[in-house]
Write an enzyme that holds these catalytic residues in place. Structure first.
Site, PDB file in Angstrom:
ATOM      1  N   LYS A 111       0.839  -1.239   0.022  1.00  0.00           N
ATOM      2  CA  LYS A 111       0.004  -0.130  -0.113  1.00  0.00           C
ATOM      3  C   LYS A 111       0.827   1.334   0.246  1.00  0.00           C
ATOM      4  O   LYS A 111       0.518   2.420  -0.529  1.00  0.00           O
ATOM      5  CB  LYS A 111      -0.894  -0.146   1.181  1.00  0.00           C
ATOM      6  CG  LYS A 111      -2.093  -0.754   0.913  1.00  0.00           C
ATOM      7  CD  LYS A 111      -3.167  -0.729   1.981  1.00  0.00           C
ATOM      8  CE  LYS A 111      -4.417  -1.582   2.027  1.00  0.00           C
ATOM      9  NZ  LYS A 111      -5.282  -1.534   3.128  1.00  0.00           N
ATOM     10  N   LYS A 194      -7.620 -10.360  -9.803  1.00  0.00           N
ATOM     11  CA  LYS A 194      -8.741 -10.368  -8.783  1.00  0.00           C
ATOM     12  C   LYS A 194      -9.515  -9.179  -9.265  1.00  0.00           C
ATOM     13  O   LYS A 194      -9.305  -8.215  -9.697  1.00  0.00           O
ATOM     14  CB  LYS A 194      -8.142  -9.993  -7.424  1.00  0.00           C
ATOM     15  CG  LYS A 194      -8.296 -11.019  -6.434  1.00  0.00           C
ATOM     16  CD  LYS A 194      -7.369 -10.618  -5.188  1.00  0.00           C
ATOM     17  CE  LYS A 194      -8.670 -10.546  -4.164  1.00  0.00           C
ATOM     18  NZ  LYS A 194      -8.080 -10.280  -2.769  1.00  0.00           N
ATOM     19  N   LYS A 197     -12.589  -2.987  -7.326  1.00  0.00           N
ATOM     20  CA  LYS A 197     -13.273  -2.060  -7.271  1.00  0.00           C
ATOM     21  C   LYS A 197     -12.644  -0.892  -8.103  1.00  0.00           C
ATOM     22  O   LYS A 197     -13.226   0.144  -8.683  1.00  0.00           O
ATOM     23  CB  LYS A 197     -14.041  -1.466  -5.728  1.00  0.00           C
ATOM     24  CG  LYS A 197     -12.598  -1.077  -4.966  1.00  0.00           C
ATOM     25  CD  LYS A 197     -13.157  -0.046  -4.057  1.00  0.00           C
ATOM     26  CE  LYS A 197     -12.111   0.420  -3.013  1.00  0.00           C
ATOM     27  NZ  LYS A 197     -10.678   0.672  -3.542  1.00  0.00           N
TER      28      LYS A 197
END
Ligand code: TRP
Length: 332
Positions: A111, A194, A197
């Site tokens: 991240k 994957k 969103k």
């Protein structure tokens, strides 16, 4: 009695991956266990959020959970920021956890990316808050995906370190509850990525609020290969897109891939996709409609979260009080 705790980030656009990978399992668990489910808004702000978007997403995720079948009367459903004990226990855990342990966390590295110096201190501390979420309710089981296993190991390390530092056996060591088949839903445009969103293409995912037309369009456009379906799972090994559609079908139907292929092996994708559209619309249609109804009634969703938070505070308060005693703080 086992006690389940799990958390979900308040991000908009709940999709089929969220549903099959997590939410559906949470719904099943409530039949057997005492469950506490938390929309983790404190975790969300470890990365920059638009306040309006965060508030809407918190409500949307709560609506999604309720629409999917979480019963907020039998379980506790709340948003984290309404229960200060989570952040308070996280502070105590900050003083138990070691820098070296956090330095190993792979999700922080992912991240934070290249510009690590610019990541928030909160992002670095994210796993400690997660440990506090779980342990402030003395949860014994935590349904999480593969990507959260390392955080759960850290939670156990923190529980153990606390117990041993203070010579108590106060915290349980919570176990991951990892679900089997088809929890990994991949993008409809690329079977090796994957479903997400944040994918730029709307056609890569089926949102929980998609209506029948949108679901049908996206499945019809889903990437496939020219071969018909194999009749056994071994035939899917080098066909990620076909494997993904079969996996989705199996998960939605509550069947194994073996069963699905026994039934549909030899079929062309045109026929299999139609079957998948029908099944998806049957399962997701009512959930999406209920989500839209709930999203249009934020007062109701807010009341559910407020009630859940009150019960979560009651669950957490005695644990935090005892921790403060163990640590040596004066009572108020
Ligand atoms: N980190 C989890 C995720 O991104 C969310 C989360 C926060 C969580 N606190 C938790 C999950 C406690 C399980 C238990 O998916």
């Amino acid at each position: 009695m086992n006690r389940i705790f799990s958390g979900v980030q308040p991000t908009g656009n709940l999709h089929l991956g969220n549903y099959l990978g997590a939410i559906r399992n949470w719904v099943l668990l409530q039949k057997e266990f005492e469950c506490i489910y938390c929309v983790v808004d404190l975790h969300a702000i470890t990365q920059e959020q638009d306040p309006k978007v965060l508030r809407a997403a918190t409500r949307e995720v709560a609506a999604g959970l309720i629409a999917a079948g979480i019963d907020p009367k039998r379980n506790i459903l709340f948003n984290q920021s309404q229960v200060p004990a989570h952040a308070e226990l996280a502070w105590v855990f900050n003083c138990v956890a070691r820098l070296g342990w956090l330095n190993r966390m792979t999700q922080f590295k992912e991240k934070a990316g290249k510009n690590r110096e610019n990541a928030s201190v909160g992002l670095y501390d994210y796993p400690v808050l997660m440990a506090a979420d779980i342990l402030v309710h003395k949860a014994t089981h935590v349904p999480v995906g593969e990507d959260q296993k390392q955080h759960l190991e850290l939670t156990r390390d923190i529980a153990q370190a606390f117990n041993s530092q203070f010579g108590v056996s106060f915290f349980p060591l919570p176990e991951p509850q990892i679900f089997g088949e088809a929890t990994r839903v991949m993008s409809l445009r690329d079977g090796t990525k994957k479903m997400s969103k944040s994918d730029a293409s709307e056609y890569s995912r089926i949102n929980m609020t998609d209506d029948a037309d949108a679901i049908a369009q996206k499945i019809r456009k889903a990437k496939t290969d020219p071969e018909p379906l194999p009749s056994e799972p071994a035939g899917l090994e080098t066909r990620p897109e076909a494997a993904n559609l079969v996996g989705i079908y199996a998960a939605l139907a509550g069947k194994t891939a073996i069963e699905v292929l026994a039934e549909h092996g030899g079929a062309q994708f045109s026929a299999f996709k139609q079957a998948l559209v029908d099944l998806s619309v049957a399962v997701l249609g009512p959930i999406g409609a209920e989500m839209k109804r709930l999203t249009a009634d934020p007062g109701y969703v807010d009341a559910v979260l407020r009630d859940g938070a009150e019960r979560a505070r009651a669950s957490a308060a005695p644990v935090l009080r005892e921790v403060y005693d163990i640590v040596g703080f004066l009572r108020p």
